[in-house]
Design a protein around this motif. Sequence first.
Motif, PDB file in Angstrom:
ATOM      1  N   ASN A 112       0.812  -1.232  -0.050  1.00  0.00           N
ATOM      2  CA  ASN A 112       0.139   0.115  -0.003  1.00  0.00           C
ATOM      3  C   ASN A 112       0.966   1.281   0.114  1.00  0.00           C
ATOM      4  OD1 ASN A 112       0.699   0.614   2.897  1.00  0.00           O
ATOM      5  ND2 ASN A 112      -0.565  -0.949   3.473  1.00  0.00           N
ATOM      6  N   VAL A 113       0.343   2.217   0.034  1.00  0.00           N
ATOM      7  CA  VAL A 113       1.109   3.619  -0.010  1.00  0.00           C
ATOM      8  C   VAL A 113       1.760   3.762   1.299  1.00  0.00           C
ATOM      9  CG1 VAL A 113       0.820   6.273  -0.170  1.00  0.00           C
ATOM     10  CG2 VAL A 113      -0.755   4.834  -1.706  1.00  0.00           C
ATOM     11  N   ALA A 114       3.109   3.825   1.158  1.00  0.00           N
ATOM     12  CA  ALA A 114       4.170   4.090   2.220  1.00  0.00           C
ATOM     13  C   ALA A 114       4.041   3.012   3.324  1.00  0.00           C
ATOM     14  CB  ALA A 114       3.490   5.450   2.952  1.00  0.00           C
ATOM     15  N   ASN A 115       3.592   1.953   2.616  1.00  0.00           N
ATOM     16  CA  ASN A 115       3.903   0.615   3.800  1.00  0.00           C
ATOM     17  C   ASN A 115       3.496   0.631   4.803  1.00  0.00           C
ATOM     18  OD1 ASN A 115       6.956   1.709   2.900  1.00  0.00           O
ATOM     19  ND2 ASN A 115       6.748   1.626   5.072  1.00  0.00           N
ATOM     20  N   MET A 116       2.245   1.006   5.239  1.00  0.00           N
ATOM     21  CA  MET A 116       1.439   1.612   6.457  1.00  0.00           C
ATOM     22  C   MET A 116       0.808   0.293   7.084  1.00  0.00           C
ATOM     23  SD  MET A 116       1.941   5.142   7.487  1.00  0.00           S
ATOM     24  CE  MET A 116       2.380   6.549   6.716  1.00  0.00           C
ATOM     25  N   VAL A 117       0.883   0.203   8.253  1.00  0.00           N
ATOM     26  CA  VAL A 117       0.052  -0.705   9.065  1.00  0.00           C
ATOM     27  C   VAL A 117      -0.855   0.040   9.922  1.00  0.00           C
ATOM     28  CG1 VAL A 117      -0.159  -2.897  10.517  1.00  0.00           C
ATOM     29  CG2 VAL A 117       1.688  -2.637   8.888  1.00  0.00           C
ATOM     30  N   PRO A 118      -2.182   0.073   9.658  1.00  0.00           N
ATOM     31  CA  PRO A 118      -2.881   0.936  10.653  1.00  0.00           C
ATOM     32  C   PRO A 118      -3.148   0.237  11.951  1.00  0.00           C
ATOM     33  CG  PRO A 118      -4.212  -0.213   8.840  1.00  0.00           C
ATOM     34  CD  PRO A 118      -2.815  -0.499   8.600  1.00  0.00           C
ATOM     35  N   PRO A 119      -3.760   0.977  12.906  1.00  0.00           N
ATOM     36  CA  PRO A 119      -4.105   0.127  14.075  1.00  0.00           C
ATOM     37  C   PRO A 119      -5.348  -0.534  13.929  1.00  0.00           C
ATOM     38  CG  PRO A 119      -4.478   2.519  14.295  1.00  0.00           C
ATOM     39  CD  PRO A 119      -3.577   2.409  13.139  1.00  0.00           C
ATOM     40  N   TYR A 120      -5.669  -1.515  14.799  1.00  0.00           N
ATOM     41  CA  TYR A 120      -6.718  -2.369  14.777  1.00  0.00           C
ATOM     42  C   TYR A 120      -8.083  -1.311  14.663  1.00  0.00           C
ATOM     43  CZ  TYR A 120     -10.020  -6.117  16.176  1.00  0.00           C
ATOM     44  OH  TYR A 120     -10.894  -7.082  16.242  1.00  0.00           O
ATOM     45  N   ASP A 121      -8.868  -1.548  13.753  1.00  0.00           N
ATOM     46  CA  ASP A 121     -10.024  -1.189  13.443  1.00  0.00           C
ATOM     47  C   ASP A 121     -10.848  -1.743  12.426  1.00  0.00           C
ATOM     48  OD1 ASP A 121     -12.323   0.745  12.647  1.00  0.00           O
ATOM     49  OD2 ASP A 121     -11.202   2.413  13.414  1.00  0.00           O
ATOM     50  N   LYS A 122     -11.862  -2.340  13.029  1.00  0.00           N
ATOM     51  CA  LYS A 122     -12.592  -3.471  12.172  1.00  0.00           C
ATOM     52  C   LYS A 122     -13.523  -2.513  11.058  1.00  0.00           C
ATOM     53  CE  LYS A 122     -14.575  -6.979  14.196  1.00  0.00           C
ATOM     54  NZ  LYS A 122     -15.527  -7.710  15.367  1.00  0.00           N
ATOM     55  N   VAL A 123     -13.713  -1.278  11.254  1.00  0.00           N
ATOM     56  CA  VAL A 123     -14.407  -0.468  10.496  1.00  0.00           C
ATOM     57  C   VAL A 123     -13.661   0.166   9.383  1.00  0.00           C
ATOM     58  CG1 VAL A 123     -16.287   1.507  10.170  1.00  0.00           C
ATOM     59  CG2 VAL A 123     -16.320  -0.145  11.894  1.00  0.00           C
ATOM     60  N   LYS A 124     -12.666   0.874   9.926  1.00  0.00           N
ATOM     61  CA  LYS A 124     -11.909   1.694   8.869  1.00  0.00           C
ATOM     62  C   LYS A 124     -10.774   0.842   8.122  1.00  0.00           C
ATOM     63  CE  LYS A 124     -10.131   5.701  10.140  1.00  0.00           C
ATOM     64  NZ  LYS A 124      -9.634   6.816  10.722  1.00  0.00           N
ATOM     65  N   TYR A 125     -10.336  -0.332   8.793  1.00  0.00           N
ATOM     66  CA  TYR A 125      -9.067  -0.662   8.288  1.00  0.00           C
ATOM     67  C   TYR A 125      -9.376  -2.297   7.821  1.00  0.00           C
ATOM     68  CZ  TYR A 125      -7.153   3.799   9.358  1.00  0.00           C
ATOM     69  OH  TYR A 125      -7.031   5.177   9.670  1.00  0.00           O
ATOM     70  N   ALA A 126     -10.723  -2.802   7.510  1.00  0.00           N
ATOM     71  CA  ALA A 126     -10.787  -3.952   7.631  1.00  0.00           C
ATOM     72  C   ALA A 126     -10.094  -4.879   6.539  1.00  0.00           C
ATOM     73  CB  ALA A 126     -12.071  -4.283   7.287  1.00  0.00           C
ATOM     74  N   GLY A 127      -9.604  -4.204   5.513  1.00  0.00           N
ATOM     75  CA  GLY A 127      -8.873  -4.886   4.476  1.00  0.00           C
ATOM     76  C   GLY A 127      -7.509  -5.369   4.960  1.00  0.00           C
ATOM     77  N   GLU A 133      -5.081 -10.951  10.015  1.00  0.00           N
ATOM     78  CA  GLU A 133      -5.771 -12.131  10.658  1.00  0.00           C
ATOM     79  C   GLU A 133      -5.628 -13.539   9.774  1.00  0.00           C
ATOM     80  OE1 GLU A 133     -10.127 -13.263  12.482  1.00  0.00           O
ATOM     81  OE2 GLU A 133      -9.886 -11.692  10.783  1.00  0.00           O
ATOM     82  N   TYR A 134      -5.778 -13.360   8.429  1.00  0.00           N
ATOM     83  CA  TYR A 134      -5.351 -14.550   7.500  1.00  0.00           C
ATOM     84  C   TYR A 134      -4.002 -15.276   7.719  1.00  0.00           C
ATOM     85  CZ  TYR A 134      -5.825 -17.762   3.513  1.00  0.00           C
ATOM     86  OH  TYR A 134      -5.659 -18.937   2.884  1.00  0.00           O
ATOM     87  N   ALA A 135      -3.175 -14.279   7.665  1.00  0.00           N
ATOM     88  CA  ALA A 135      -1.768 -14.668   7.671  1.00  0.00           C
ATOM     89  C   ALA A 135      -1.383 -15.182   8.970  1.00  0.00           C
ATOM     90  CB  ALA A 135      -0.660 -13.294   7.471  1.00  0.00           C
ATOM     91  N   VAL A 136      -1.703 -14.518  10.106  1.00  0.00           N
ATOM     92  CA  VAL A 136      -1.342 -15.109  11.441  1.00  0.00           C
ATOM     93  C   VAL A 136      -2.246 -16.363  11.913  1.00  0.00           C
ATOM     94  CG1 VAL A 136      -1.292 -14.481  13.848  1.00  0.00           C
ATOM     95  CG2 VAL A 136      -0.311 -12.879  12.050  1.00  0.00           C
ATOM     96  N   LEU A 137      -3.430 -16.384  11.715  1.00  0.00           N
ATOM     97  CA  LEU A 137      -4.128 -17.359  12.279  1.00  0.00           C
ATOM     98  C   LEU A 137      -4.331 -18.379  11.350  1.00  0.00           C
ATOM     99  CD1 LEU A 137      -7.213 -15.519  14.289  1.00  0.00           C
ATOM    100  CD2 LEU A 137      -4.974 -16.419  15.061  1.00  0.00           C
ATOM    101  N   THR A 216      -1.391  -3.841  18.233  1.00  0.00           N
ATOM    102  CA  THR A 216      -2.951  -3.414  18.627  1.00  0.00           C
ATOM    103  C   THR A 216      -3.731  -4.725  18.213  1.00  0.00           C
ATOM    104  OG1 THR A 216      -3.554  -2.437  16.524  1.00  0.00           O
ATOM    105  CG2 THR A 216      -2.684  -1.075  18.522  1.00  0.00           C
ATOM    106  N   TYR A 217      -3.388  -5.599  17.344  1.00  0.00           N
ATOM    107  CA  TYR A 217      -3.977  -6.696  16.890  1.00  0.00           C
ATOM    108  C   TYR A 217      -4.060  -7.847  18.075  1.00  0.00           C
ATOM    109  CZ  TYR A 217      -4.378  -4.262  12.493  1.00  0.00           C
ATOM    110  OH  TYR A 217      -4.686  -3.274  11.593  1.00  0.00           O
ATOM    111  N   PRO A 218      -5.036  -8.375  18.628  1.00  0.00           N
ATOM    112  CA  PRO A 218      -4.816  -9.518  19.676  1.00  0.00           C
ATOM    113  C   PRO A 218      -4.080 -10.684  19.102  1.00  0.00           C
ATOM    114  CG  PRO A 218      -7.147  -9.316  18.776  1.00  0.00           C
ATOM    115  CD  PRO A 218      -6.466  -8.093  18.305  1.00  0.00           C
ATOM    116  N   PHE A 219      -4.437 -10.991  17.822  1.00  0.00           N
ATOM    117  CA  PHE A 219      -3.831 -12.258  17.442  1.00  0.00           C
ATOM    118  C   PHE A 219      -2.375 -12.118  17.155  1.00  0.00           C
ATOM    119  CE2 PHE A 219      -7.181 -10.616  14.648  1.00  0.00           C
ATOM    120  CZ  PHE A 219      -6.265  -9.965  13.608  1.00  0.00           C
ATOM    121  N   VAL A 220      -1.874 -10.999  17.026  1.00  0.00           N
ATOM    122  CA  VAL A 220      -0.518 -10.812  17.030  1.00  0.00           C
ATOM    123  C   VAL A 220       0.313 -10.886  18.396  1.00  0.00           C
ATOM    124  CG1 VAL A 220       1.195  -9.110  16.273  1.00  0.00           C
ATOM    125  CG2 VAL A 220      -0.608  -9.214  14.718  1.00  0.00           C
ATOM    126  N   ARG A 221      -0.386 -10.245  19.162  1.00  0.00           N
ATOM    127  CA  ARG A 221       0.146 -10.239  20.694  1.00  0.00           C
ATOM    128  C   ARG A 221       0.187 -11.619  21.148  1.00  0.00           C
ATOM    129  NH1 ARG A 221      -3.750  -6.095  21.285  1.00  0.00           N
ATOM    130  NH2 ARG A 221      -5.116  -7.370  22.749  1.00  0.00           N
TER     131      ARG A 221
END
Length: 269
Positions: A112-127, A133-137, A216-221
Amino acid sequence: MGSTLYDEAVEALRKLLSEKASLQPVAAAKIEQITAQLKTTDGSSTTFDPVEKMKSGFIHFKKEKYDKNPSLYSELAKGQSPKFMVFACSDSRVCPSHVLNYHPGEAFVVRNVANMVPPYDKVKYAGVGSAIEYAVLHLKVEHIVVIGHSACGGIKGLMSFPFDGANSTDFIEDWVKIGLPAKAKVLAECGDLPFAEQCSVCEKEAVNLSLGNLLTYPFVRDGLVKKTLSLKGGYYDFVKGSFELWGLEFGLSPPLSVKDVATILHWKL
């Protein structure tokens, strides 16, 4: 082949065409082929054919890679089990598979633009969240790597935009503002540096911010607590041809909160 030889070749074909009408389709096609080849050789402009570019690219891939490694692609047909998840910039100059020589099946990549990882947000950053989630779990990746790079247009935008509410873009400002904490840190610590140098510093600080946001992603923690997952930052300087890699190392135990960890990393969530 110079223009004189080109003219001579075309003239000879035209003469042949006039003498033998039955050769008209063959000669016409040959004239077109020679014209295209000579224009390319002379360096003069030719019309870019996107279909031909993709066609020739796939033919090269099929011949030089797919057909030469049937065992690899046979295994990939059964499924994927990459060790890495990689966040990289969409910039056409910094393809992570090219830079780090990842082969098919080795890295699950989000660009993505500027290789950003946004904080956990099921509405704004679901993509982005769904990819993590898919990669980790499900894919059970063992390493998440966030890679920044030199001369990043997204980071330059982050450092340039006033963010005063009067957006000049439809999407870009709202996206790169994810990096505002990194920008604030750079301005506080490197405010006396020239703008270009501030951008270079921010290219790495934004990577660290993304590493913090991953917490901020629980499965990452959970993966970090169980020692099944590691977080790494990287920086590719395509001007100098260099690559830096660093790890996010800290003691993490189940009672430690996200805000406690953010304090250790000096980020505000």
